[in-house]
Design an enzyme around this catalytic site. Structure first.
Site, short mmCIF file in Angstrom:
data_model
loop_
_atom_site.label_atom_id
_atom_site.label_comp_id
_atom_site.label_asym_id
_atom_site.label_seq_id
_atom_site.Cartn_x
_atom_site.Cartn_y
_atom_site.Cartn_z
CE LYS A 1 -3.85 -2.26 0.17
NZ LYS A 1 -4.89 -2.14 -0.86
CG HIS B 1 -10.43 -5.82 -5.58
ND1 HIS B 1 -11.62 -5.85 -4.89
CD2 HIS B 1 -9.48 -5.43 -4.71
CE1 HIS B 1 -11.39 -5.47 -3.63
NE2 HIS B 1 -10.10 -5.21 -3.50
C1 0YR Z 1 -8.74 -3.00 3.00
N1 0YR Z 1 -7.12 -4.45 -2.56
C2 0YR Z 1 -7.61 -3.48 -1.83
C3 0YR Z 1 -8.88 -3.70 1.72
C4 0YR Z 1 -8.31 -3.94 -0.61
C5 0YR Z 1 -8.29 -2.98 0.54
O1 0YR Z 1 -9.52 -1.87 2.99
O2 0YR Z 1 -10.23 -3.84 1.48
O3 0YR Z 1 -7.03 -2.51 0.82
O4 0YR Z 1 -9.65 -4.18 -0.95
O5 0YR Z 1 -7.48 -2.35 -2.18
O6 0YR Z 1 -6.56 -4.20 -3.70
MG MG Z 2 -6.85 -2.13 -4.26
#
Ligand code: 0YR
Ligand code: MG
Length: 370
Positions: free
Chosen positions: A173, A304
């Site tokens: 992240k 996703h």
């Molecule tokens: C935590 N994945 C994401 C998670 C995820 C988020 O909020 O739900 O980081 O869904 O962006 O790619």
């Molecule tokens: Mg994401």
């Protein structure tokens, strides 16, 4: 024939006490969902993915119970798409929906219908969808180094995932208040993992143009595979402009609710890695439409995992545009057939259905009152 529907809400704890990205901070993953009963012994299970906020989870299960159920009782389940159309194009729901609660409720129902269809055929859903055994499907792991963990923990996490567990691709992240900190973290991860591991970055919609153009431009220095959701989720022209000005490919899609939304981003050139999520689009049915659209444009699809890959693995095995699927281990243990990953490669589910059958003990352990 469908005889009745019963909803559920599970709140499953995440791996550590709390995880955060640039925009969300959570302790549990939410699974509002539905069991669809039939006049056979088969029961279909489907669910969507949330941040375990009980009040909004109940809006989803209420929508299923109060609006979709009456459209389904008495119907046959052999054609999920036909029932999808009946639900998606139902005038009163169209009036209040087309994105958000109604679509996530539709997703849960649609997934349960695919689960039923494959259970009737006594085969895993990937076979129903035309998938072949030969395909190799890679997993990338997102459950390392969340934004709330310091740099030492981040390095420890990504090393564990790659050196110990054998993943060849990980996601980290970004989107710290101070962008210099993001750069230091990415640099440290690249250094720790060497050049053979793929690093994906995910800003969860945090950055803005032109303010964050500088950090976006220097991601290329660390051979980052993609930058995910760099800008606000709905900003079609911003992503299109950004794609022309940076070298790092853009990935997005986890917050888009319809095929039409994807068409806008794809036709404007604002996305390279297309990320449909069957739990947010109207289920497997619409996610497959997005995969086909991406294929027409020769774009790779990397779904996703709002379902933590549990059901989307089937669509991913079956669709030629998917070679890589996100994985997070939070809910895996809840299912009759948990996903298995060996050195970053998915094993193929063998049980009939969409992989969504939840074990009763976990229904009880994590269940909330609907
Ligand atoms: C935590 N994945 C994401 C998670 C995820 C988020 O909020 O739900 O980081 O869904 O962006 O790619
Ligand atoms: Mg994401």
């Amino acid at each position: 024939m469908i005889t009745s529907l019963e909803t559920f809400i599970l709140h499953v704890p995440v791996t550590r006490d709390r995880i955060a990205d640039s925009t969300h901070s959570i302790t549990h993953w939410g699974m509002p969902g539905v069991k669809i009963m039939t006049d056979s012994e088969h029961v279909g299970y489907g669910f969507t993915g949330t941040h375990a906020h009980l009040a909004s989870d109940r809006l989803i299960t209420d929508c299923i119970t109060n609006c979709y159920a009456e459209l389904l009782i008495g119907e046959e389940v052999d054609e999920p798409r036909k029932l999808w159309e009946k639900m998606a194009y139902n005038p009163p729901l169209q009036w209040v929906g087309r994105a958000g609660i109604t679509t996530m409720a539709l997703a849960a129902v649609d997934i349960a219908l695919w689960d039923l269809k494959s259970k009737y055929r006594e085969e895993p859903l990937w076979k129903t969808l035309g998938g072949k055994e030969e395909k190799k499907l890679e997993a990338y792991n997102t459950d390392g180094g969340w934004l709330n963990f310091n740099q030492d923990m981040l390095i420890e996490d990504v090393k564990r995932l790659t050196l110990q567990d054998g993943y060849k691709s990980i996601k980290m992240k970004v989107g710290k208040p101070d962008s210099n900190e993001d750069i230091h973290r990415i640099e440290a991860v690249r250094k720790a993992l060497g050049n053979d591991v793929r690093i994906m970055t995910d800003a969860n919609g945090r950055w803005r143009l032109p303010d964050n153009l500088e950090i976006l431009s220097c991601l290329k220095d660390f051979d980052v595979t993609w930058i995910e959701e760099p800008l606000w989720h709905d900003d079609v022209s911003g992503h299109s402009e950004l794609a022309k000005s940076i070298q790092t490919p853009i990935a997005l899609g986890e917050m888009l609710y319809s095929l039409a939304h994807f068409r806008e981003f794809i036709s404007s050139g604002g996305v390279r890695f297309v990320q449909p999520d069957a739990t947010r689009l109207g289920g497997i049915t619409e996610a497959l439409d997005v995969c086909n659209l991406a294929q027409e444009h020769q774009l790779p699809v990397t779904p996703h995992a709002g379902d933590m890959a549990q059901t989307q693995i089937h669509m991913s095995i079956a669709h030629p545009s998917i070679e890589l699927l996100e994985f997070i281990p939070w809910i895996t243990h809840c299912f009759e057939e948990p996903l298995k990953i060996d050195s970053g490669i998915f094993s193929y589910p063998q049980m009939p259905g969409a992989g969504t059958t939840i074990r009763n003990e976990y229904m009880e352990m994590y269940g909330k009152k609907v």
